[in-house]
Design a protein around this motif. Structure first.
Motif, PDB file in Angstrom:
ATOM      1  N   GLY A  93       8.113  -2.871  20.389  1.00 16.53           N
ATOM      2  CA  GLY A  93       8.830  -2.618  19.146  1.00 16.53           C
ATOM      3  C   GLY A  93       8.203  -3.187  17.889  1.00 16.53           C
ATOM      4  O   GLY A  93       8.772  -3.034  16.814  1.00 16.53           O
ATOM      5  N   ILE A  94       7.041  -3.839  17.988  1.00 16.04           N
ATOM      6  CA  ILE A  94       6.447  -4.419  16.782  1.00 16.04           C
ATOM      7  C   ILE A  94       5.631  -3.375  16.023  1.00 16.04           C
ATOM      8  O   ILE A  94       5.225  -2.350  16.565  1.00 16.04           O
ATOM      9  N   ARG A  95       5.366  -3.673  14.764  1.00 14.55           N
ATOM     10  CA  ARG A  95       4.548  -2.771  13.960  1.00 14.55           C
ATOM     11  C   ARG A  95       3.075  -2.832  14.383  1.00 14.55           C
ATOM     12  O   ARG A  95       2.321  -1.894  14.179  1.00 14.55           O
ATOM     13  N   ARG A  96       2.657  -3.937  14.918  1.00 14.25           N
ATOM     14  CA  ARG A  96       1.317  -4.189  15.445  1.00 14.25           C
ATOM     15  C   ARG A  96       0.284  -4.473  14.362  1.00 14.25           C
ATOM     16  O   ARG A  96      -0.446  -5.451  14.448  1.00 14.25           O
ATOM     17  N   PHE A  97       0.181  -3.621  13.354  1.00 16.39           N
ATOM     18  CA  PHE A  97      -0.812  -3.804  12.299  1.00 16.39           C
ATOM     19  C   PHE A  97      -0.166  -4.408  11.058  1.00 16.39           C
ATOM     20  O   PHE A  97       0.981  -4.099  10.728  1.00 16.39           O
ATOM     21  N   GLY A  98      -0.933  -5.252  10.367  1.00 10.80           N
ATOM     22  CA  GLY A  98      -0.459  -5.814   9.115  1.00 10.80           C
ATOM     23  C   GLY A  98      -1.626  -6.105   8.197  1.00 10.80           C
ATOM     24  O   GLY A  98      -2.723  -6.442   8.672  1.00 10.80           O
ATOM     25  N   GLN A  99      -1.396  -5.965   6.916  1.00 12.00           N
ATOM     26  CA  GLN A  99      -2.453  -6.283   5.967  1.00 12.00           C
ATOM     27  C   GLN A  99      -1.847  -6.790   4.669  1.00 12.00           C
ATOM     28  O   GLN A  99      -0.725  -6.439   4.307  1.00 12.00           O
ATOM     29  N   ALA A 100      -2.615  -7.636   3.980  1.00 15.32           N
ATOM     30  CA  ALA A 100      -2.147  -8.181   2.710  1.00 15.32           C
ATOM     31  C   ALA A 100      -3.340  -8.634   1.888  1.00 15.32           C
ATOM     32  O   ALA A 100      -4.339  -9.118   2.441  1.00 15.32           O
ATOM     33  N   THR A 101      -3.230  -8.487   0.592  1.00 15.29           N
ATOM     34  CA  THR A 101      -4.196  -9.046  -0.351  1.00 15.29           C
ATOM     35  C   THR A 101      -3.424  -9.954  -1.294  1.00 15.29           C
ATOM     36  O   THR A 101      -2.427  -9.529  -1.890  1.00 15.29           O
ATOM     37  N   VAL A 102      -3.875 -11.207  -1.377  1.00 15.56           N
ATOM     38  CA  VAL A 102      -3.103 -12.222  -2.088  1.00 15.56           C
ATOM     39  C   VAL A 102      -3.993 -12.962  -3.098  1.00 15.56           C
ATOM     40  O   VAL A 102      -5.084 -13.421  -2.736  1.00 15.56           O
ATOM     41  N   LEU A 108      -9.001 -14.478  -4.738  1.00 17.15           N
ATOM     42  CA  LEU A 108      -8.351 -13.299  -4.183  1.00 17.15           C
ATOM     43  C   LEU A 108      -8.856 -13.113  -2.758  1.00 17.15           C
ATOM     44  O   LEU A 108     -10.071 -13.105  -2.516  1.00 17.15           O
ATOM     45  N   ALA A 109      -7.930 -12.985  -1.807  1.00 11.49           N
ATOM     46  CA  ALA A 109      -8.304 -12.858  -0.399  1.00 11.49           C
ATOM     47  C   ALA A 109      -7.498 -11.754   0.261  1.00 11.49           C
ATOM     48  O   ALA A 109      -6.337 -11.520  -0.078  1.00 11.49           O
ATOM     49  N   SER A 110      -8.122 -11.106   1.237  1.00 11.43           N
ATOM     50  CA  SER A 110      -7.496 -10.026   1.996  1.00 11.43           C
ATOM     51  C   SER A 110      -7.497 -10.385   3.474  1.00 11.43           C
ATOM     52  O   SER A 110      -8.468 -10.946   3.985  1.00 11.43           O
ATOM     53  N   ALA A 111      -6.401 -10.062   4.159  1.00 12.38           N
ATOM     54  CA  ALA A 111      -6.304 -10.261   5.608  1.00 12.38           C
ATOM     55  C   ALA A 111      -5.752  -8.995   6.246  1.00 12.38           C
ATOM     56  O   ALA A 111      -4.805  -8.399   5.737  1.00 12.38           O
ATOM     57  N   VAL A 112      -6.361  -8.601   7.354  1.00 12.98           N
ATOM     58  CA  VAL A 112      -5.895  -7.463   8.138  1.00 12.98           C
ATOM     59  C   VAL A 112      -5.768  -7.919   9.582  1.00 12.98           C
ATOM     60  O   VAL A 112      -6.693  -8.523  10.133  1.00 12.98           O
ATOM     61  N   VAL A 113      -4.608  -7.638  10.188  1.00 15.77           N
ATOM     62  CA  VAL A 113      -4.303  -8.104  11.538  1.00 15.77           C
ATOM     63  C   VAL A 113      -3.982  -6.914  12.428  1.00 15.77           C
ATOM     64  O   VAL A 113      -3.270  -5.999  12.021  1.00 15.77           O
ATOM     65  N   ASP A 114      -4.510  -6.962  13.652  1.00 16.23           N
ATOM     66  CA  ASP A 114      -4.103  -6.039  14.706  1.00 16.23           C
ATOM     67  C   ASP A 114      -3.694  -6.883  15.904  1.00 16.23           C
ATOM     68  O   ASP A 114      -4.515  -7.612  16.460  1.00 16.23           O
ATOM     69  N   VAL A 115      -2.431  -6.792  16.292  1.00 17.83           N
ATOM     70  CA  VAL A 115      -1.948  -7.524  17.471  1.00 17.83           C
ATOM     71  C   VAL A 115      -2.386  -6.716  18.697  1.00 17.83           C
ATOM     72  O   VAL A 115      -1.593  -6.067  19.365  1.00 17.83           O
ATOM     73  N   LYS A 178      -2.457 -17.617   2.839  1.00 15.33           N
ATOM     74  CA  LYS A 178      -1.303 -16.836   2.400  1.00 15.33           C
ATOM     75  C   LYS A 178      -1.472 -15.358   2.735  1.00 15.33           C
ATOM     76  O   LYS A 178      -0.505 -14.682   3.120  1.00 15.33           O
ATOM     77  N   ALA A 179      -2.699 -14.850   2.618  1.00 16.89           N
ATOM     78  CA  ALA A 179      -2.949 -13.462   2.997  1.00 16.89           C
ATOM     79  C   ALA A 179      -2.709 -13.273   4.491  1.00 16.89           C
ATOM     80  O   ALA A 179      -2.090 -12.287   4.927  1.00 16.89           O
ATOM     81  N   LEU A 180      -3.185 -14.227   5.297  1.00 16.00           N
ATOM     82  CA  LEU A 180      -2.937 -14.164   6.740  1.00 16.00           C
ATOM     83  C   LEU A 180      -1.441 -14.182   7.023  1.00 16.00           C
ATOM     84  O   LEU A 180      -0.941 -13.417   7.863  1.00 16.00           O
ATOM     85  N   ALA A 181      -0.715 -15.037   6.336  1.00 15.83           N
ATOM     86  CA  ALA A 181       0.732 -15.139   6.544  1.00 15.83           C
ATOM     87  C   ALA A 181       1.426 -13.810   6.297  1.00 15.83           C
ATOM     88  O   ALA A 181       2.240 -13.348   7.098  1.00 15.83           O
ATOM     89  N   ARG A 182       1.100 -13.172   5.176  1.00 17.91           N
ATOM     90  CA  ARG A 182       1.757 -11.909   4.848  1.00 17.91           C
ATOM     91  C   ARG A 182       1.361 -10.792   5.815  1.00 17.91           C
ATOM     92  O   ARG A 182       2.189  -9.939   6.155  1.00 17.91           O
ATOM     93  N   ALA A 183       0.120 -10.814   6.272  1.00 17.75           N
ATOM     94  CA  ALA A 183      -0.309  -9.812   7.239  1.00 17.75           C
ATOM     95  C   ALA A 183       0.397 -10.008   8.571  1.00 17.75           C
ATOM     96  O   ALA A 183       0.820  -9.042   9.221  1.00 17.75           O
ATOM     97  N   LEU A 184       0.541 -11.261   8.999  1.00 19.43           N
ATOM     98  CA  LEU A 184       1.255 -11.558  10.250  1.00 19.43           C
ATOM     99  C   LEU A 184       2.720 -11.136  10.147  1.00 19.43           C
ATOM    100  O   LEU A 184       3.291 -10.595  11.100  1.00 19.43           O
TER     101      LEU A 184
END
Length: 205
Positions: A93-102, A108-115, A178-184
């Protein structure tokens, strides 16, 4: 199969000759934290990670910081990753993917996550010399990447973090956390349209 409304929590402890770490984690929290690693700047980063991911964190760690902070910082990231993976369960049920630029001022940093269940880390863009900066009197800049690697490998995440720009060493690190946090936050969020499905064509993550 676990219901999608069940709490996603974990407690993990790790004791070695170099450190003692305990992490309590709630993926469905409100960003409440109690962090004490004996490394003040790391406390600050993990507090920001909790606040902006909405993951409740209780982290208690100590180790041989009289030698270097490396062991305590690394081992805390390892246990944090283990707890994250445990709390995720079968990932239904999770979204699995997440990304954020903060941004943080000039940084300025960007994080993209794939569970994904397949650990991989790409970390680029830090200015030359960042790795040598001693931030807050304890935390060496080179530890930033090491934290992300240790966390991602134990949480079984594919993680891309890119520093787009930055000048101040503190801001460069904090923007990444913070970018990692928002992506997670986005990646582990439950998607009502997924119900109890696992978001993979393989049927497993």
């Amino acid at each position: 199969m676990s219901p999608t409304n069940s709490p996603r929590t974990a407690v993990v402890e790790r004791v070695t000759s170099e450190s003692t770490v305990r992490v309590e984690l709630n993926l469905d929290g409100t960003g409440q934290s109690n962090i004490e690693t004996t490394v003040p700047f790391y406390n600050h980063m993990l507090t920001a990670l909790s606040k902006h991911s909405l993951i409740d964190l209780n982290v208690q760690a100590h180790g041989d910081t009289d030698i270097d902070v490396h062991h305590t910082v690394e081992d805390t990231a390892i246990v944090l990753g283990d707890a994250f993976l445990k709390a995720l369960g079968d990932k239904r049920g999770i979204r699995r993917f997440g990304q954020a630029t903060v941004p943080l001022d000039e940084a300025l940093a960007s994080a993209v996550v794939d569970v994904s269940g397949r650990p991989y880390v790409v970390h680029t863009g830090e200015p030359e010399g960042q790795q040598y900066h001693l931030i807050g009197g304890h935390f060496t800049g080179s530890m930033t990447r090491h934290v992300f690697e240790s966390f991602a490998y134990h949480a079984q995440l594919c993680l891309h973090i890119d520093v787009i720009r930055g000048r101040d060493p503190h801001h460069i690190v904090e923007a990444q956390f913070k970018a990692l946090a928002r992506a997670l936050r986005e990646a582990v969020e439950r998607d009502a349209r997924m119900a109890d499905a696992i978001p993979s064509t393989k049927g497993a993550l």
